[in-house]
Design an enzyme around this catalytic site. Structure first.
Site, PDB file in Angstrom:
ATOM      1  N   GLU A 279       0.710  -1.033   0.123  1.00 18.16           N
ATOM      2  CA  GLU A 279       0.087   0.193   0.018  1.00 18.16           C
ATOM      3  C   GLU A 279       0.856   1.142   0.015  1.00 18.16           C
ATOM      4  O   GLU A 279       0.692   2.293  -0.682  1.00 18.16           O
ATOM      5  CB  GLU A 279      -0.929  -0.017   1.240  1.00 18.16           C
ATOM      6  CG  GLU A 279      -2.000  -1.256   1.116  1.00 18.16           C
ATOM      7  CD  GLU A 279      -2.742  -0.996  -0.043  1.00 18.16           C
ATOM      8  OE1 GLU A 279      -3.315   0.101  -0.069  1.00 18.16           O
ATOM      9  OE2 GLU A 279      -2.968  -2.154  -0.667  1.00 18.16           O
ATOM     10  N   TRP A 282       1.789   1.684  -3.495  1.00 19.14           N
ATOM     11  CA  TRP A 282       0.731   2.315  -4.363  1.00 19.14           C
ATOM     12  C   TRP A 282       0.820   3.799  -4.045  1.00 19.14           C
ATOM     13  O   TRP A 282       0.601   4.684  -5.112  1.00 19.14           O
ATOM     14  CB  TRP A 282      -0.648   1.857  -3.710  1.00 19.14           C
ATOM     15  CG  TRP A 282      -1.137   0.928  -4.691  1.00 19.14           C
ATOM     16  CD1 TRP A 282      -1.291  -0.675  -4.178  1.00 19.14           C
ATOM     17  CD2 TRP A 282      -1.685   0.797  -5.938  1.00 19.14           C
ATOM     18  NE1 TRP A 282      -1.926  -1.430  -5.062  1.00 19.14           N
ATOM     19  CE2 TRP A 282      -2.178  -0.597  -6.133  1.00 19.14           C
ATOM     20  CE3 TRP A 282      -1.713   1.602  -7.192  1.00 19.14           C
ATOM     21  CZ2 TRP A 282      -2.493  -1.020  -7.319  1.00 19.14           C
ATOM     22  CZ3 TRP A 282      -2.265   1.439  -8.284  1.00 19.14           C
ATOM     23  CH2 TRP A 282      -2.858   0.017  -8.333  1.00 19.14           C
ATOM     24  N   TRP A 310     -21.034  11.307 -19.568  1.00 16.74           N
ATOM     25  CA  TRP A 310     -21.397  11.237 -18.136  1.00 16.74           C
ATOM     26  C   TRP A 310     -22.654  11.648 -18.102  1.00 16.74           C
ATOM     27  O   TRP A 310     -23.067  12.847 -18.762  1.00 16.74           O
ATOM     28  CB  TRP A 310     -20.488  11.541 -17.207  1.00 16.74           C
ATOM     29  CG  TRP A 310     -18.988  11.092 -17.330  1.00 16.74           C
ATOM     30  CD1 TRP A 310     -18.076  11.898 -17.676  1.00 16.74           C
ATOM     31  CD2 TRP A 310     -18.544   9.516 -16.769  1.00 16.74           C
ATOM     32  NE1 TRP A 310     -16.888  10.865 -17.508  1.00 16.74           N
ATOM     33  CE2 TRP A 310     -17.162   9.516 -16.841  1.00 16.74           C
ATOM     34  CE3 TRP A 310     -19.370   8.772 -16.060  1.00 16.74           C
ATOM     35  CZ2 TRP A 310     -16.649   8.345 -16.626  1.00 16.74           C
ATOM     36  CZ3 TRP A 310     -18.546   7.684 -15.643  1.00 16.74           C
ATOM     37  CH2 TRP A 310     -17.452   7.374 -15.960  1.00 16.74           C
ATOM     38  N   ASN A 345     -10.842   1.994   3.193  1.00 17.35           N
ATOM     39  CA  ASN A 345     -10.413   1.654   1.402  1.00 17.35           C
ATOM     40  C   ASN A 345     -11.458   0.909   0.727  1.00 17.35           C
ATOM     41  O   ASN A 345     -11.747   1.449  -0.491  1.00 17.35           O
ATOM     42  CB  ASN A 345      -9.069   1.071   1.649  1.00 17.35           C
ATOM     43  CG  ASN A 345      -8.367   1.430   0.198  1.00 17.35           C
ATOM     44  OD1 ASN A 345      -8.191   2.310  -0.445  1.00 17.35           O
ATOM     45  ND2 ASN A 345      -8.053   0.251  -0.390  1.00 17.35           N
ATOM     46  N   TRP A 363     -16.521  10.747 -12.745  1.00 18.15           N
ATOM     47  CA  TRP A 363     -15.662  10.611 -11.562  1.00 18.15           C
ATOM     48  C   TRP A 363     -15.064  12.049 -10.808  1.00 18.15           C
ATOM     49  O   TRP A 363     -14.739  11.640  -9.703  1.00 18.15           O
ATOM     50  CB  TRP A 363     -14.541   9.619 -11.821  1.00 18.15           C
ATOM     51  CG  TRP A 363     -13.512  10.066 -12.901  1.00 18.15           C
ATOM     52  CD1 TRP A 363     -13.445  10.109 -14.331  1.00 18.15           C
ATOM     53  CD2 TRP A 363     -12.516  10.997 -12.645  1.00 18.15           C
ATOM     54  NE1 TRP A 363     -12.483  10.720 -15.062  1.00 18.15           N
ATOM     55  CE2 TRP A 363     -11.939  11.233 -13.955  1.00 18.15           C
ATOM     56  CE3 TRP A 363     -11.816  11.387 -11.643  1.00 18.15           C
ATOM     57  CZ2 TRP A 363     -10.686  12.247 -14.080  1.00 18.15           C
ATOM     58  CZ3 TRP A 363     -10.484  12.418 -11.865  1.00 18.15           C
ATOM     59  CH2 TRP A 363     -10.177  12.689 -13.124  1.00 18.15           C
ATOM     60  N   TRP A 386      -9.641   7.225  -7.747  1.00 20.32           N
ATOM     61  CA  TRP A 386     -10.997   7.514  -8.172  1.00 20.32           C
ATOM     62  C   TRP A 386     -10.955   7.009  -9.932  1.00 20.32           C
ATOM     63  O   TRP A 386     -11.919   6.439 -10.429  1.00 20.32           O
ATOM     64  CB  TRP A 386     -11.575   8.943  -8.365  1.00 20.32           C
ATOM     65  CG  TRP A 386     -12.359   9.269  -6.923  1.00 20.32           C
ATOM     66  CD1 TRP A 386     -11.942   9.631  -5.817  1.00 20.32           C
ATOM     67  CD2 TRP A 386     -13.831   9.058  -7.046  1.00 20.32           C
ATOM     68  NE1 TRP A 386     -13.125   9.684  -4.924  1.00 20.32           N
ATOM     69  CE2 TRP A 386     -14.143   9.277  -5.644  1.00 20.32           C
ATOM     70  CE3 TRP A 386     -14.734   8.692  -8.183  1.00 20.32           C
ATOM     71  CZ2 TRP A 386     -15.503   9.115  -5.422  1.00 20.32           C
ATOM     72  CZ3 TRP A 386     -15.903   8.439  -7.757  1.00 20.32           C
ATOM     73  CH2 TRP A 386     -16.301   8.694  -6.252  1.00 20.32           C
TER      74      TRP A 386
END
Length: 479
Positions: A279, A282, A310, A345, A363, A386
């Protein structure tokens, strides 16, 4: 005597601090400053902001810690100079007032921060004052991890492999700040940390939440997690279980050292520690992406997906924001965010998928809502997460993989413990219906004391139908 000014930003600690270490080691007298930057604060949507209170409390602790650090080193005390205004104006002015030779800070990778630092550096140069910044908030930055072709990675797994291969004791070695603390300059008489109200903000419910602030809060959370890290991989996805570290806010504001955390996980070597270390990888990955591709702040990493049409859907977006979509796990997660400024998360992925894939909403609107409400909001990680969920980012969730909110609820909150915590209206709903309460008949609703459509909403969309619309939406954009 040579002197320098250390500008604290998202690094609110007095230990293992790159810029502070380099300043103390090289200069005879070191002043420390923090600015409550009105360029940032004035843009916040509310005067009741948990992040501002977290920073304010952490700054108070840092002020006291620098004073104690100086006295332990035989000095007469020190502390933070605290200012309120535009940092790009106040830092050059303070540096000139103090007569320092250089301003040192730790590096930021957000486009707005990079532009601010460029302005500060230019104004300092006009006064013949140097400006230096250092890597501190990540393990590897910018161009330190590249492909064999010398290009930045856009896929996580090979980046992680290269990151882990390069990691050694040097990159997680702490900066020995205390060794040079005698160089900390005394704080001028009358200098103090302004009150929260003086900054134009009011207290929040932060004190009542299980989120301790400052370095002491970070140490307490880290010590607690260290005893649980072995179970991290198995427990991390279940929001009703104490499985994660809860350190994200402290990482965001630098009240903990990422080097110390990474060193601990690396030395542990167990499956849980390795999973958690992933993590942190990331986190570095998304900071690297943001630095190389600042366009992702407003656009899709994969530009072809900026063609997606969208839906505006203001009523659906409002239902999502307010936790009344009719899908319990989604609603519980959104209510957790509103009540605490935190969201687990796994739930972040679920609600992001629901907004973009079930409701068909851009988004960027969800990313902005998180930016306004998350206590641990970090542009790089938030944007990356996102775009991953929306399938528009680098190494993202494939667009045809769409989370089913009921299936996710059954899998990760099987007894409905998390759902019931934040949706008290469903407290008496039987386990078999708590993930899809609209399936209850009238008798079961009466027994549970809830009327679907009155006390708790019916689903705002049908998931199966929404899934087909999403597949069609992406198909058009890909043509």
């Amino acid at each position: 005597m040579s002197s320098a000014l250390v500008w604290f930003r998202r690094d609110l600690r007095s230990f293992d601090h790159a810029a502070l270490y380099h300043a103390l080691r090289r200069f005879g007298r070191v002043h420390c400053v923090f600015v409550f930057d009105t360029e940032i604060l004035d843009a916040l949507p509310s005067r009741s902001d948990r992040r501002v209170e977290f920073i304010w409390r952490s700054v108070q602790e840092l002020d006291a810690a620098l004073d104690a650090l100086s006295r332990r080193a035989g000095g007469s005390g020190s502390g933070l100079i605290v200012r309120h205004g535009r940092a790009d104006e106040l830092i050059p002015a303070l540096a000139a007032q103090l007569g320092v030779e250089a301003v040192l800070s730790n590096r930021d990778y957000e486009p707005a921060a990079i532009a601010r630092d460029r302005r500060v550096a230019e104004r300092l140069a006009e006064a013949r004052i140097g400006f230096e910044d250092f890597k501190d908030q990540v393990i590897f930055e910018r161009d330190e991890i590249l492909t064999q072709g010398g290009q930045p990675y856009s896929v996580f797994t090979p980046y992680r492999n290269a990151w882990l291969k390069k990691l050694d004791g040097f990159y997680v070695q702490a900066y020995p700040v205390e060794r040079y603390a005698a160089q900390l300059a005394p704080k001028a008489a009358g200098e103090r940390v302004p009150g929260l109200e003086e900054l134009g903000f009011v207290p929040t419910n932060l004190a009542g939440l299980r989120m301790p602030t400052g370095m002491n809060g970070g140490r307490a959370l880290f010590a607690d997690f260290a005893g649980r890290i072995g179970r991290y991989r198995e427990a991390r996805d279940f929001p009703a279980v104490k499985g994660v570290s809860y350190l994200s806010t402290h990482l965001r504001f630098g009240t903990v050292s990422v080097r110390e955390l990474a060193a601990f996980a690396w030395a542990d070597g167990g499956a849980g520690a390795q999973s958690w270390l992933g993590e942190l990888v990331w986190r570095d990955f998304y900071h690297m992406i943001l630095w190389h591709h600042p366009r992702v702040v407003t656009g899709s990493f994969r530009p072809e997906y900026d063609r997606i049409a969208w839906d505006a859907a203001p009523e659906l977006f409002a239902a999502w924001c307010e936790g009344r979509t009719g899908y319990p796990l989604v609603d519980a997660a959104m209510r957790q965010l509103d009540a605490t400024g935190y969201m687990h998360n796994r739930l972040r992925m679920i609600v992001a998928s629901f907004l973009t894939k079930d409701l068909g909403v851009d988004w960027r609107r969800g990313e902005r809502h998180f930016a306004d409400h998350l206590l641990d909001y970090d542009l790089a990680a938030n944007n990356g997460g996102w775009q991953w969920a929306a399938s528009t980012g680098c190494d993202a969730q494939p667009y045809f993989r769409i989370f089913n909110p009921v299936t996710q609820s059954l899998r990760f909150d099987p007894e409905g413990r998390f759902v019931r915590r934040y949706l008290p209206e469903l407290a008496r709903v039987p386990d078999k219906y708590v993930h899809a309460p609209w399936k209850m008949g009238a008798a079961d609703q009466t027994a549970a004391g809830v009327r679907i459509g009155r006390d708790y909403p019916v689903p705002v969309v049908d998931h199966a139908t929404a899934r087909e619309r999403t597949l069609a939406r992406f198909a058009v954009a890909r043509d």
